[in-house]
Design an enzyme around this catalytic site. Structure first.
Site, PDB file in Angstrom:
ATOM      1  N   GLY A  46       0.827  -1.192   0.000  1.00 12.18           N
ATOM      2  CA  GLY A  46       0.000   0.000   0.000  1.00 12.18           C
ATOM      3  C   GLY A  46       0.863   1.244   0.000  1.00 12.18           C
ATOM      4  N   GLN A  51       2.921   9.797   2.094  1.00 10.95           N
ATOM      5  CA  GLN A  51       4.272   9.210   2.077  1.00 10.95           C
ATOM      6  C   GLN A  51       5.132   9.710   0.916  1.00 10.95           C
ATOM      7  OE1 GLN A  51       2.532   5.084   2.561  1.00 10.95           O
ATOM      8  NE2 GLN A  51       4.432   4.841   3.707  1.00 10.95           N
ATOM      9  N   CYS A  91       6.017  -0.575   7.421  1.00  7.90           N
ATOM     10  CA  CYS A  91       5.669   0.665   6.721  1.00  7.90           C
ATOM     11  C   CYS A  91       6.867   1.117   5.903  1.00  7.90           C
ATOM     12  CB  CYS A  91       5.271   1.744   7.732  1.00  7.90           C
ATOM     13  SG  CYS A  91       4.770   3.301   6.970  1.00  7.90           S
ATOM     14  N   LEU A  92       6.615   1.514   4.675  1.00  7.97           N
ATOM     15  CA  LEU A  92       7.706   1.957   3.799  1.00  7.97           C
ATOM     16  C   LEU A  92       8.398   3.206   4.352  1.00  7.97           C
ATOM     17  CD1 LEU A  92       5.949   1.393   0.350  1.00  7.97           C
ATOM     18  CD2 LEU A  92       7.819   0.027   1.322  1.00  7.97           C
ATOM     19  N   HIS A 133      -4.380   1.275   7.695  1.00  8.48           N
ATOM     20  CA  HIS A 133      -3.010   1.800   7.768  1.00  8.48           C
ATOM     21  C   HIS A 133      -2.847   3.001   6.822  1.00  8.48           C
ATOM     22  CE1 HIS A 133       1.544   0.970   7.960  1.00  8.48           C
ATOM     23  NE2 HIS A 133       1.442   1.786   6.928  1.00  8.48           N
ATOM     24  N   GLU A 134      -3.368   2.874   5.594  1.00  4.22           N
ATOM     25  CA  GLU A 134      -3.232   3.967   4.611  1.00  4.22           C
ATOM     26  C   GLU A 134      -4.114   5.158   4.974  1.00  4.22           C
ATOM     27  OE1 GLU A 134      -0.746   3.482   3.083  1.00  4.22           O
ATOM     28  OE2 GLU A 134      -0.635   1.310   2.935  1.00  4.22           O
ATOM     29  N   HIS A 137      -2.370   7.255   7.512  1.00 10.87           N
ATOM     30  CA  HIS A 137      -1.330   8.129   6.948  1.00 10.87           C
ATOM     31  C   HIS A 137      -1.916   9.480   6.504  1.00 10.87           C
ATOM     32  CE1 HIS A 137       2.439   5.945   6.841  1.00 10.87           C
ATOM     33  NE2 HIS A 137       1.933   4.906   6.225  1.00 10.87           N
TER      34      HIS A 137
HETATM   35  O1  GNR Z   1       4.147  -2.554   2.429  1.00 12.32           O
HETATM   36  C1  GNR Z   1       3.501  -2.463   3.471  1.00 12.32           C
HETATM   37  N1  GNR Z   1       3.230  -3.598   4.166  1.00 12.32           N
HETATM   38  C2  GNR Z   1       2.357  -3.649   5.238  1.00 12.32           C
HETATM   39  C3  GNR Z   1       2.377  -4.778   6.013  1.00 12.32           C
HETATM   40  C4  GNR Z   1       1.511  -4.910   7.073  1.00 12.32           C
HETATM   41  C5  GNR Z   1       0.614  -3.901   7.341  1.00 12.32           C
HETATM   42  C6  GNR Z   1       0.599  -2.749   6.587  1.00 12.32           C
HETATM   43  C7  GNR Z   1       1.465  -2.627   5.532  1.00 12.32           C
HETATM   44  S1  GNR Z   1       1.420  -1.205   4.555  1.00 12.32           S
HETATM   45  C8  GNR Z   1       3.048  -1.160   3.964  1.00 12.32           C
HETATM   46  C9  GNR Z   1       3.226  -0.078   2.932  1.00 12.32           C
HETATM   47  C10 GNR Z   1       3.043   1.268   3.606  1.00 12.32           C
HETATM   48  O2  GNR Z   1       3.841   1.776   4.333  1.00 12.32           O
HETATM   49  N2  GNR Z   1       1.914   1.863   3.411  1.00 12.32           N
HETATM   50  O3  GNR Z   1       1.656   3.024   4.013  1.00 12.32           O
HETATM   51 NI    NI Z   2       2.802   3.005   5.849  1.00 13.47          NI
END
Ligand code: GNR
Ligand code: NI
Length: 169
Positions: A46, A51, A91-92, A133-134, A137
């Site tokens: 995601g 980001q 999270c990236l 999660h997104e 953000h």
């Molecule tokens: O790549 C991602 N993997 C992930 C793994 C478990 C729960 C959420 C994520 S999202 C993350 C990519 C990201 O940072 N999205 O904001």
């Molecule tokens: Ni993230």
């Protein structure tokens, strides 16, 4: 198309609240294409516009193994949620660290597609984790915010360590 730079913690722009998209034009389509390309290049499941330092309510997700099922949610709003689940998140913007986070098991959101058409999307399990999660953000919230202060400081130290290792490699 082009890949965008992903900002990392503690960049203060990760704390900014994104504004709703009001114009559904070719520029938006290009931005969504760039976000998808950036997510795939980074091997993420995601990506939120926050980001890539764009304060607009755009998020993309692809949880498929083949990386061929992009989901694009614009101006997503939570309409329903239920249950709870614990899932190990990464999270990236926090490379190299992972932590268990408790969230709703299923969610229903109302969103617009890239053409501005409204739709309702229901997700459950890992996909629901990604949606939450997104969406976080876009409100300036990140997954480590859910952890206890002790766990958070431990993980952030680990993030620093990971950075130093990456820099010296
Ligand atoms: O790549 C991602 N993997 C992930 C793994 C478990 C729960 C959420 C994520 S999202 C993350 C990519 C990201 O940072 N999205 O904001
Ligand atoms: Ni993230």
């Amino acid at each position: 198309m082009s890949t965008l730079n992903i900002i990392e913690f503690p960049d203060p722009r990760l704390r900014m609240k994104a504004a709703p998209v009001t114009v559904f034009d070719a520029k938006l389509k290009q931005f969504v294409a760039d976000m998808l390309e950036t997510m795939y290049a980074a091997n993420g499941v995601g990506l939120a516009a926050t980001q890539v330092a764009v304060q607009q309510r755009v998020l993309v997700i692809d949880m498929s193994d083949e990386r061929d099922q992009p989901l694009v949610l614009i101006n997503a709003e939570l309409v329903e949620k239920g249950g709870t689940q614990v899932y190990q998140e990464g999270c990236l913007s926090f490379p190299g660290i992972y932590a268990d986070v408790t969230r709703a098991l299923d969610v229903k959101v109302k969103a617009h597609d890239v053409d501005g058409k409204e739709f309702v999307y229901a997700a459950e399990g890992p996909l629901a984790v990604a949606v939450q999660h997104e969406m976080d953000h876009l409100d300036g919230k990140v997954f480590v915010d859910y952890l206890s202060p002790l766990k958070r400081s431990l993980l952030l130290k680990r993030l620093e360590k990971h950075r130093k290792q990456a820099a010296s490699a």
